[in-house]
Write a protein that holds these residues in place. Structure first.
Motif, PDB file in Angstrom:
ATOM      1  N   ARG A 125      20.892  30.204  52.254  1.00  0.00           N
ATOM      2  CA  ARG A 125      22.258  30.510  52.680  1.00  0.00           C
ATOM      3  C   ARG A 125      23.107  31.012  51.507  1.00  0.00           C
ATOM      4  NH1 ARG A 125      23.566  28.457  57.700  1.00  0.00           N
ATOM      5  NH2 ARG A 125      21.950  27.129  58.641  1.00  0.00           N
ATOM      6  N   ILE A 126      22.996  30.332  50.390  1.00  0.00           N
ATOM      7  CA  ILE A 126      23.780  30.734  49.210  1.00  0.00           C
ATOM      8  C   ILE A 126      23.326  32.107  48.728  1.00  0.00           C
ATOM      9  CG2 ILE A 126      24.266  30.206  46.790  1.00  0.00           C
ATOM     10  CD1 ILE A 126      24.066  27.217  47.557  1.00  0.00           C
ATOM     11  N   ASP A 127      22.011  32.284  48.605  1.00  0.00           N
ATOM     12  CA  ASP A 127      21.493  33.568  48.139  1.00  0.00           C
ATOM     13  C   ASP A 127      21.915  34.696  49.075  1.00  0.00           C
ATOM     14  OD1 ASP A 127      20.311  32.308  46.016  1.00  0.00           O
ATOM     15  OD2 ASP A 127      18.242  32.527  46.729  1.00  0.00           O
ATOM     16  N   TYR A 128      21.804  34.475  50.365  1.00  0.00           N
ATOM     17  CA  TYR A 128      22.148  35.508  51.341  1.00  0.00           C
ATOM     18  C   TYR A 128      23.623  35.891  51.215  1.00  0.00           C
ATOM     19  CZ  TYR A 128      22.437  37.995  55.809  1.00  0.00           C
ATOM     20  OH  TYR A 128      22.628  38.962  56.774  1.00  0.00           O
ATOM     21  N   THR A 129      24.477  34.889  51.095  1.00  0.00           N
ATOM     22  CA  THR A 129      25.906  35.151  51.004  1.00  0.00           C
ATOM     23  C   THR A 129      26.253  35.917  49.736  1.00  0.00           C
ATOM     24  OG1 THR A 129      26.343  33.098  52.229  1.00  0.00           O
ATOM     25  CG2 THR A 129      28.200  34.086  51.049  1.00  0.00           C
ATOM     26  N   LEU A 130      25.627  35.565  48.633  1.00  0.00           N
ATOM     27  CA  LEU A 130      25.931  36.234  47.368  1.00  0.00           C
ATOM     28  C   LEU A 130      25.420  37.676  47.345  1.00  0.00           C
ATOM     29  CD1 LEU A 130      25.350  33.337  44.816  1.00  0.00           C
ATOM     30  CD2 LEU A 130      27.527  34.235  45.677  1.00  0.00           C
ATOM     31  N   VAL A 131      24.267  37.926  47.971  1.00  0.00           N
ATOM     32  CA  VAL A 131      23.787  39.309  48.069  1.00  0.00           C
ATOM     33  C   VAL A 131      24.735  40.133  48.936  1.00  0.00           C
ATOM     34  CG1 VAL A 131      21.950  40.794  48.966  1.00  0.00           C
ATOM     35  CG2 VAL A 131      21.367  38.754  47.648  1.00  0.00           C
ATOM     36  N   LEU A 132      25.165  39.564  50.051  1.00  0.00           N
ATOM     37  CA  LEU A 132      26.129  40.247  50.912  1.00  0.00           C
ATOM     38  C   LEU A 132      27.430  40.518  50.166  1.00  0.00           C
ATOM     39  CD1 LEU A 132      27.138  41.322  53.622  1.00  0.00           C
ATOM     40  CD2 LEU A 132      27.688  38.951  54.275  1.00  0.00           C
ATOM     41  N   LYS A 133      27.892  39.531  49.418  1.00  0.00           N
ATOM     42  CA  LYS A 133      29.132  39.684  48.646  1.00  0.00           C
ATOM     43  C   LYS A 133      28.992  40.809  47.624  1.00  0.00           C
ATOM     44  CE  LYS A 133      32.420  36.909  45.913  1.00  0.00           C
ATOM     45  NZ  LYS A 133      32.672  35.545  45.357  1.00  0.00           N
ATOM     46  N   ALA A 134      27.839  40.862  46.960  1.00  0.00           N
ATOM     47  CA  ALA A 134      27.603  41.918  45.971  1.00  0.00           C
ATOM     48  C   ALA A 134      27.569  43.285  46.634  1.00  0.00           C
ATOM     49  CB  ALA A 134      26.304  41.643  45.221  1.00  0.00           C
ATOM     50  N   MET A 135      26.893  43.392  47.781  1.00  0.00           N
ATOM     51  CA  MET A 135      26.830  44.674  48.487  1.00  0.00           C
ATOM     52  C   MET A 135      28.222  45.136  48.897  1.00  0.00           C
ATOM     53  SD  MET A 135      26.657  46.610  51.450  1.00  0.00           S
ATOM     54  CE  MET A 135      26.662  45.430  52.798  1.00  0.00           C
ATOM     55  N   ILE A 136      29.026  44.222  49.418  1.00  0.00           N
ATOM     56  CA  ILE A 136      30.392  44.570  49.811  1.00  0.00           C
ATOM     57  C   ILE A 136      31.208  44.974  48.590  1.00  0.00           C
ATOM     58  CG2 ILE A 136      32.548  43.659  50.772  1.00  0.00           C
ATOM     59  CD1 ILE A 136      30.809  41.888  52.607  1.00  0.00           C
ATOM     60  N   GLU A 137      31.028  44.254  47.484  1.00  0.00           N
ATOM     61  CA  GLU A 137      31.762  44.562  46.257  1.00  0.00           C
ATOM     62  C   GLU A 137      31.500  46.008  45.832  1.00  0.00           C
ATOM     63  OE1 GLU A 137      34.506  43.467  43.360  1.00  0.00           O
ATOM     64  OE2 GLU A 137      33.787  42.247  45.026  1.00  0.00           O
ATOM     65  N   GLY A 138      30.241  46.425  45.906  1.00  0.00           N
ATOM     66  CA  GLY A 138      29.923  47.811  45.567  1.00  0.00           C
ATOM     67  C   GLY A 138      30.523  48.793  46.548  1.00  0.00           C
ATOM     68  N   CYS A 139      30.422  48.491  47.839  1.00  0.00           N
ATOM     69  CA  CYS A 139      30.892  49.421  48.870  1.00  0.00           C
ATOM     70  C   CYS A 139      32.407  49.604  48.857  1.00  0.00           C
ATOM     71  CB  CYS A 139      30.460  48.935  50.247  1.00  0.00           C
ATOM     72  SG  CYS A 139      28.691  49.086  50.573  1.00  0.00           S
ATOM     73  N   LYS A 140      33.159  48.571  48.507  1.00  0.00           N
ATOM     74  CA  LYS A 140      34.616  48.653  48.577  1.00  0.00           C
ATOM     75  C   LYS A 140      35.269  49.074  47.255  1.00  0.00           C
ATOM     76  CE  LYS A 140      36.002  43.869  47.462  1.00  0.00           C
ATOM     77  NZ  LYS A 140      36.973  44.270  46.436  1.00  0.00           N
ATOM     78  N   THR A 141      34.432  49.436  46.278  1.00  0.00           N
ATOM     79  CA  THR A 141      34.952  49.766  44.949  1.00  0.00           C
ATOM     80  C   THR A 141      35.774  51.049  44.958  1.00  0.00           C
ATOM     81  OG1 THR A 141      33.110  48.681  43.824  1.00  0.00           O
ATOM     82  CG2 THR A 141      34.260  50.385  42.594  1.00  0.00           C
ATOM     83  N   ARG A 142      36.912  51.007  44.301  1.00  0.00           N
ATOM     84  CA  ARG A 142      37.707  52.199  43.986  1.00  0.00           C
ATOM     85  C   ARG A 142      37.493  52.476  42.503  1.00  0.00           C
ATOM     86  NH1 ARG A 142      43.697  51.142  45.047  1.00  0.00           N
ATOM     87  NH2 ARG A 142      43.340  52.085  47.098  1.00  0.00           N
ATOM     88  N   PHE A 143      37.306  53.742  42.150  1.00  0.00           N
ATOM     89  CA  PHE A 143      36.976  54.034  40.752  1.00  0.00           C
ATOM     90  C   PHE A 143      37.523  55.406  40.355  1.00  0.00           C
ATOM     91  CE2 PHE A 143      33.583  55.174  43.624  1.00  0.00           C
ATOM     92  CZ  PHE A 143      33.184  56.447  43.240  1.00  0.00           C
ATOM     93  N   PRO A 144      37.850  55.580  39.065  1.00  0.00           N
ATOM     94  CA  PRO A 144      38.404  56.857  38.619  1.00  0.00           C
ATOM     95  C   PRO A 144      37.338  57.943  38.518  1.00  0.00           C
ATOM     96  CG  PRO A 144      38.190  55.359  36.772  1.00  0.00           C
ATOM     97  CD  PRO A 144      37.843  54.569  38.002  1.00  0.00           C
ATOM     98  N   LYS A 145      37.762  59.172  38.708  1.00  0.00           N
ATOM     99  CA  LYS A 145      36.882  60.320  38.526  1.00  0.00           C
ATOM    100  C   LYS A 145      36.222  60.236  37.146  1.00  0.00           C
ATOM    101  CE  LYS A 145      36.983  65.388  38.327  1.00  0.00           C
ATOM    102  NZ  LYS A 145      37.842  66.597  38.457  1.00  0.00           N
ATOM    103  N   GLY A 146      34.937  60.522  37.084  1.00  0.00           N
ATOM    104  CA  GLY A 146      34.202  60.431  35.825  1.00  0.00           C
ATOM    105  C   GLY A 146      33.398  59.160  35.686  1.00  0.00           C
ATOM    106  N   THR A 147      33.587  58.217  36.611  1.00  0.00           N
ATOM    107  CA  THR A 147      32.812  56.976  36.591  1.00  0.00           C
ATOM    108  C   THR A 147      31.335  57.280  36.803  1.00  0.00           C
ATOM    109  OG1 THR A 147      34.669  55.655  37.397  1.00  0.00           O
ATOM    110  CG2 THR A 147      32.466  54.758  37.771  1.00  0.00           C
ATOM    111  N   CYS A 148      30.488  56.591  36.070  1.00  0.00           N
ATOM    112  CA  CYS A 148      29.040  56.812  36.153  1.00  0.00           C
ATOM    113  C   CYS A 148      28.352  55.663  36.890  1.00  0.00           C
ATOM    114  CB  CYS A 148      28.448  56.978  34.755  1.00  0.00           C
ATOM    115  SG  CYS A 148      29.057  58.442  33.878  1.00  0.00           S
TER     116      CYS A 148
END
Length: 591
Positions: free
Chosen positions: A421-444
């Motif tokens: 349960r913990i592992d699943y939640t943290l993987v989901l949290k990480a995936m969402i963190e990546g998907c919802k990221t706002r970043f400046p032009k030029g980010t790699c």
């Protein structure tokens, strides 16, 4: 021949030629990731079926260098072969070169098939082993011992209509030529199959899962030549290419044309995606400009039609995934489901969708401990039945005439542990963190990689593969130049790029968890600080929330997930029957 017999036969040839070490890369003359059967040299030699590895043979040692993704698979498949697994410390790093330097005597001879080695690798071998005065020779020790070697594929190819792809062949050639002028290059050699498919709007079936065609191209200011088997294209497609200024010549005639490039001319050639054999044919008087193929960047930035069609493909794929998830839930405990039968059923659901061509890679269907193998491939020997407990990881994708998909979901089968349960939640949290990221032009990509991993780093957890890869448009599921991993690759994330976000946690012998969506880079807002970009999530499929420990998520993650699921239901429900709608409604209910 058994694998030990093959190893002995190679060593006998080496001994006769005075070759101290023989290198077998995982490649073909196009330096492809996925190979036609004719070039599956490592599988033939060792029995290892992973897609990325390198074999090095000496008279007293035979090793297969592979990374974290393949450790368990390699150890299993190399048993009794005479080959040993050498575990790479850094993914993609040719660590065997240092080993060769430490192992071989001064002035030793190393052999390899120059058709299977990239320019970059060939030059690196020469440079890194120069201190030992190593000599290199072109050697093919496999053809003499490979009985009934598969022939090169002869599948027909076809052109994709301009209106389905958003850009004509002539307009693409014009953009490539503009790039050549900037590099002061008069010629350009292209060997990479996805670049060729993109440039000439051509698709085929020469490589499993990748709709590409074995071919080469030589581009100049006034001429474009496509080297391909003449019978692969019909008369209408040949005429269409001719109208775009493309001459068609025999596949193997590229070698002769390179030999006779005009003296004092210049050629742009991608050192990562062309083979050493062709490179050596270029006359010494010709200036070599080693740069990335211009088409690689052009291809990665999808046009409006490609984006619109990919969104269509995501709906079709999401319907198939939803039907599959429902089928698993309805069938488990009533009829036996195995890893292989589950993968076959998922393919069947996709095949019912209009425009489906085939899978975009071999489905990874891993139950319990098999899910901890990131590139696990179920076989008749390894196949297991899915039970009503533990976790079932399914990573799959489809090739449609209007897009390519790649998605991973984990199905909780029941009786799940607190650790799961913990592992699943943290993987989901990480995936969402990546998907919802706002970043400046030029980010790699390496910056997106770190942002995605942060929720897991907070718990001292990590994973050994990259966070994401580029995805083609009805093309290769792995596409550059962008890559989301820890390597400080200076490739900015551009508008129009489609990339995966797929963090994971793998506990050997227990379970594997990976959740993956594809995202499109879009404009967000511009202010006095910079232009800011964001990701539009393209993948449309429910994410199981039964294991989610809500207290581990922040409000922003919960809001993202609820909004995502509302969109999934809105987009998919019109294409589902009533029972499927009810199922999807439950799967996408607010957390």
């Amino acid at each position: 021949m058994t694998y030990p017999e093959k190893l002995n036969a190679i060593r006998q040839q080496m001994k006769t030629d005075g070759v101290a070490a023989y290198i077998i890369p995982s490649a073909d003359p196009h330096i492809s990731e996925y190979l036609p059967d004719h070039y599956k040299c490592i599988t033939f030699t060792t029995g290892f079926k992973g897609s990325v590895s390198t074999v090095v043979i000496t008279q007293d040692f035979a090793g297969l260098w592979a990374d974290f993704r393949y450790f368990e698979q390699a150890e299993e498949q190399l048993k009794d072969s005479g080959f040993e697994l050498v575990k790479l410390k850094i993914q993609g790093n040719p660590e065997y070169i240092q080993w060769l330097g430490e192992t071989l005597p001064k002035g030793a001879i190393i052999g390899f098939d120059e058709k299977l080695v990239s320019i970059l690798l060939g030059e690196l071998l020469h440079k890194e082993l120069a201190y030992k005065q190593i000599n290199f020779q072109h050697k093919d020790y496999l053809s003499p011992i490979w009985e009934n070697r598969p022939a090169l594929p002869t599948h027909p190819a076809f052109l994709v209509a301009d209106e389905c792809i958003g850009q004509s062949v002539s307009s693409k050639l014009e953009k490539v030529r503009e790039a050549l002028k900037k590099h002061h290059a008069e010629y350009h050699l292209i060997s990479s199959l996805d670049d060729l498919a993109w440039l000439f709007n051509i698709r085929g079936a020469d490589v499993s899962y990748n709709p590409v065609v074995l071919s080469f191209a030589l581009i100049s200011e006034n001429q474009a030549t496509l080297y391909i088997q003449h019978d692969k294209l019909n008369a209408a497609d040949k005429a269409s290419l001719a109208k775009s200024g493309v001459e068609i010549l025999a596949y193997d005639s590229i070698a002769n044309d390179l030999k006779f490039l005009p003296a004092e001319s210049s050629i742009l050639i991608d050192p990562k995606r062309n083979c050493f054999a062709l490179y050596k044919l270029i006359p010494t008087s010709v200036k070599r400009i080693l740069e990335t193929n211009p088409s690689t960047q052009l291809k990665a930035v999808k046009n409006e039609i490609e984006v619109a069609n990919t969104r269509r493909a995501m709906i079709k794929d999401g319907v198939a995934i939803t039907q599959f998830l429902k089928w698993v839930k309805d069938t488990i405990g009533k009829t036996e489901i195995t890893e292989l039968s589950a993968a076959a059923q998922l393919k069947a659901f996709r095949a019912n969708q209009n425009g489906f061509i085939g899978e975009s890679f071999n489905t990874i269907a891993g139950y319990k401990s098999h899910g901890a193998l990131p590139h696990y491939a179920a076989s008749a020997e390894s196949d297991v039945a899915i039970q009503s407990d533990g976790l079932f990881l399914v990573d799959s994708g489809g090739q449609y005439r209007y897009g390519t998909t790649d998605i991973t979901r984990v199905l909780p089968m029941g009786n799940n542990t607190e650790e799961e349960r913990i592992d699943y939640t943290l993987v989901l949290k990480a995936m969402i963190e990546g998907c919802k990221t706002r970043f400046p032009k030029g980010t790699c990509g390496y910056q997106i990689d770190a942002i995605t991993r942060r929720p897991m780093w907070d718990y001292a957890l990590n994973y050994g593969h990259g966070t994401g890869h580029g995805v083609g448009y009805f093309l290769n599921v792995h596409e550059g130049p962008q890559i989301f991993n820890a390597t400080a690759t200076p490739i900015p994330v551009e508008l129009g790029m489609i990339t995966s976000i797929e963090p994971g946690i793998y506990r050997s012998g227990k379970h594997g968890i990976r959740i993956e969506n594809l995202v499109l880079t879009i404009a967000d807002q511009t202010n006095e600080f910079n232009e800011f970009y964001a990701f539009e999530t393209l993948t449309l499929a429910p994410i199981d929330t039964t294991l989610v420990k809500k207290e581990l998520l922040e409000k922003a993650h919960i809001d993202w997930l609820n909004t995502y699921h509302a969109n999934v239901y809105a987009k998919l429900s019109p294409f589902l029957n009533e029972e499927e709608k009810v199922f999807l409604g439950k799967m996408t209910s607010e957390l």
